[in-house]
Design an enzyme around this catalytic site. Structure first.
Site, PDB file in Angstrom:
ATOM      1  N   GLN A 134      54.032   3.069  82.467  1.00  0.00           N
ATOM      2  CA  GLN A 134      52.894   2.169  82.281  1.00  0.00           C
ATOM      3  C   GLN A 134      51.577   2.919  82.474  1.00  0.00           C
ATOM      4  O   GLN A 134      51.417   3.680  83.431  1.00  0.00           O
ATOM      5  CB  GLN A 134      53.011   0.996  83.278  1.00  0.00           C
ATOM      6  CG  GLN A 134      51.978  -0.087  83.091  1.00  0.00           C
ATOM      7  CD  GLN A 134      52.122  -0.856  81.768  1.00  0.00           C
ATOM      8  OE1 GLN A 134      53.212  -0.961  81.218  1.00  0.00           O
ATOM      9  NE2 GLN A 134      51.020  -1.374  81.266  1.00  0.00           N
ATOM     10  N   ASP A 170      57.559   3.269  73.550  1.00  0.00           N
ATOM     11  CA  ASP A 170      56.126   2.967  73.418  1.00  0.00           C
ATOM     12  C   ASP A 170      55.547   3.596  72.143  1.00  0.00           C
ATOM     13  O   ASP A 170      54.453   3.227  71.712  1.00  0.00           O
ATOM     14  CB  ASP A 170      55.352   3.557  74.613  1.00  0.00           C
ATOM     15  CG  ASP A 170      54.953   2.514  75.638  1.00  0.00           C
ATOM     16  OD1 ASP A 170      54.838   1.339  75.266  1.00  0.00           O
ATOM     17  OD2 ASP A 170      54.742   2.905  76.796  1.00  0.00           O
ATOM     18  N   LYS A 205      57.237  -7.458  80.955  1.00  0.00           N
ATOM     19  CA  LYS A 205      58.253  -6.669  80.242  1.00  0.00           C
ATOM     20  C   LYS A 205      59.638  -6.913  80.839  1.00  0.00           C
ATOM     21  O   LYS A 205      60.621  -7.085  80.111  1.00  0.00           O
ATOM     22  CB  LYS A 205      57.883  -5.176  80.285  1.00  0.00           C
ATOM     23  CG  LYS A 205      56.718  -4.833  79.358  1.00  0.00           C
ATOM     24  CD  LYS A 205      56.150  -3.438  79.591  1.00  0.00           C
ATOM     25  CE  LYS A 205      54.857  -3.293  78.790  1.00  0.00           C
ATOM     26  NZ  LYS A 205      54.170  -2.010  78.989  1.00  0.00           N
TER      27      LYS A 205
HETATM   28  N1  GUN Z   1      49.064  -0.084  79.152  1.00  0.00           N
HETATM   29  C1  GUN Z   1      48.508  -0.998  78.299  1.00  0.00           C
HETATM   30  N2  GUN Z   1      49.279  -1.166  77.200  1.00  0.00           N
HETATM   31  C2  GUN Z   1      50.337  -0.340  77.362  1.00  0.00           C
HETATM   32  C3  GUN Z   1      51.492  -0.087  76.562  1.00  0.00           C
HETATM   33  O1  GUN Z   1      51.683  -0.618  75.475  1.00  0.00           O
HETATM   34  N3  GUN Z   1      52.360   0.817  77.076  1.00  0.00           N
HETATM   35  C4  GUN Z   1      52.160   1.454  78.264  1.00  0.00           C
HETATM   36  N4  GUN Z   1      53.071   2.349  78.665  1.00  0.00           N
HETATM   37  N5  GUN Z   1      51.112   1.233  79.024  1.00  0.00           N
HETATM   38  C5  GUN Z   1      50.207   0.327  78.569  1.00  0.00           C
END
Ligand code: GUN
Length: 296
Positions: A97, A120, A53
């Site tokens: 996350q 998200d 990211k």
């Molecule tokens: N863990 C796995 N996929 C995601 C996601 O799209 N966002 C977040 N915050 N955590 C994740």
């Protein structure tokens, strides 16, 4: 021979489009979009996701901030940082996350995020707004799949779409989006899950199959109608001694057997996966431009 839906190339194209929009924003005197991430602990998968990211932010010309907490941090400490990010006008969007350590209530954390910064799309306000067709942040995987269907010109209106899996982050939102009055959308949707009887015959009726159940190779050639579009969301790590890292990613679709029958298909890796981070970038740009919510 199916059309191979190339998520890697599509994601690269979209990031380049975003970067040129950001360059124009900055040239016009605006600040670059700013995405922040909170990472708790040292889970290998989460470390990789967050590093990707941060890298994608660089490619798009965004500012990024990463705040780390140790596994033993308290829920109160995490909520305090979220309150700080909510109030910080220089941050357009942020993510926490997942998964979080077990002593932390994940839902309480998600609901503490200001929905206007919830890039998200996990906050119930965004999920609810999506369900009734209002502007909102759509979570990364479903948004990425819509983007692929749209860019590859896959017809969805009036088509039968079968979704395998009913998770909150893929199956349920995907069903909502595929049935919505919009393009891509307007499909007739069936959601199959662990209690569904005769999944094979339901799948055989489908014009579009979206497999998101986390069972490697679940979709076999006898489940696919000739010419159907097959979207594979599976990313299970299976051990593979021929690879230096000892594992490979395995999708929910038996690609080798299904590809000759399908009309279009996403590979694993290189299909849906690269699109998810790209969706997060699209949401962050929208957060910065006020396209979804006016934060003024
Ligand atoms: N863990 C796995 N996929 C995601 C996601 O799209 N966002 C977040 N915050 N955590 C994740």
């Amino acid at each position: 021979m199916a059309i191979i839906i190339d998520g890697k190339q599509t994601a690269a194209d979209i990031k380049a489009e975003i970067a040129s929009k950001v360059a124009a924003m900055v040239a016009a005197g605006q600040r670059a979009p700013h995405l922040a991430a909170i990472l708790v602990g040292h889970d290998g998968g989460s470390e990789t996701y967050v590093a990707n990211k941060v890298k994608a932010c660089g490619e798009c010309g965004f500012t990024s901030t990463l705040v780390r907490f140790e596994d033993n941090c308290t829920q109160a400490e995490l909520l305090e940082k979220i309150a700080e990010f909510n109030a910080d006008d220089t941050i357009d969007g942020f993510i926490v996350q997942l998964p979080l350590p077990r002593h932390i209530d994940e839902q309480a954390v998600i609901e503490a995020i200001d929905p206007r910064k919830d890039v998200d799309g996990f906050h119930p306000v965004n999920v609810g707004r999506m369900a009734i067709g209002l502007p909102c942040f759509i979570s990364a995987t479903p948004a990425g799949i819509l983007e692929l269907l749209g860019r590859y010109g896959i017809a969805t209106s009036g088509k039968r779409c079968v979704i395998l899996g009913r998770s909150n982050i893929v199956g349920k939102p995907m069903a909502t989006l595929m049935m919505q009055k919009r393009q891509p959308g307007d499909a007739t949707v069936t959601v199959c899950h662990s209690h569904t009887a005769d999944i094979k015959s339901i799948c055989r009726e489908a014009d579009i199959i979206i497999a998101a159940l986390g069972q490697p190779g679940f979709v076999t050639s006898d489940m696919v109608k000739p010419g159907a579009t097959v979207i594979d969301v599976g990313t299970t790590r299976v051990s593979d001694s021929t690879r230096a890292r000892g594992w490979r990613l395995c999708g929910d679709v038996d690609f080798k057997a299904v590809e000759p029958i399908a009309g279009a298909i996403t590979p694993v890796p290189g299909g849906v996966g690269p699109m998810t981070i790209c969706s997060l970038m699209i949401n962050t740009l929208k957060a910065a431009t006020g396209e979804v919510y006016d934060r003024k």
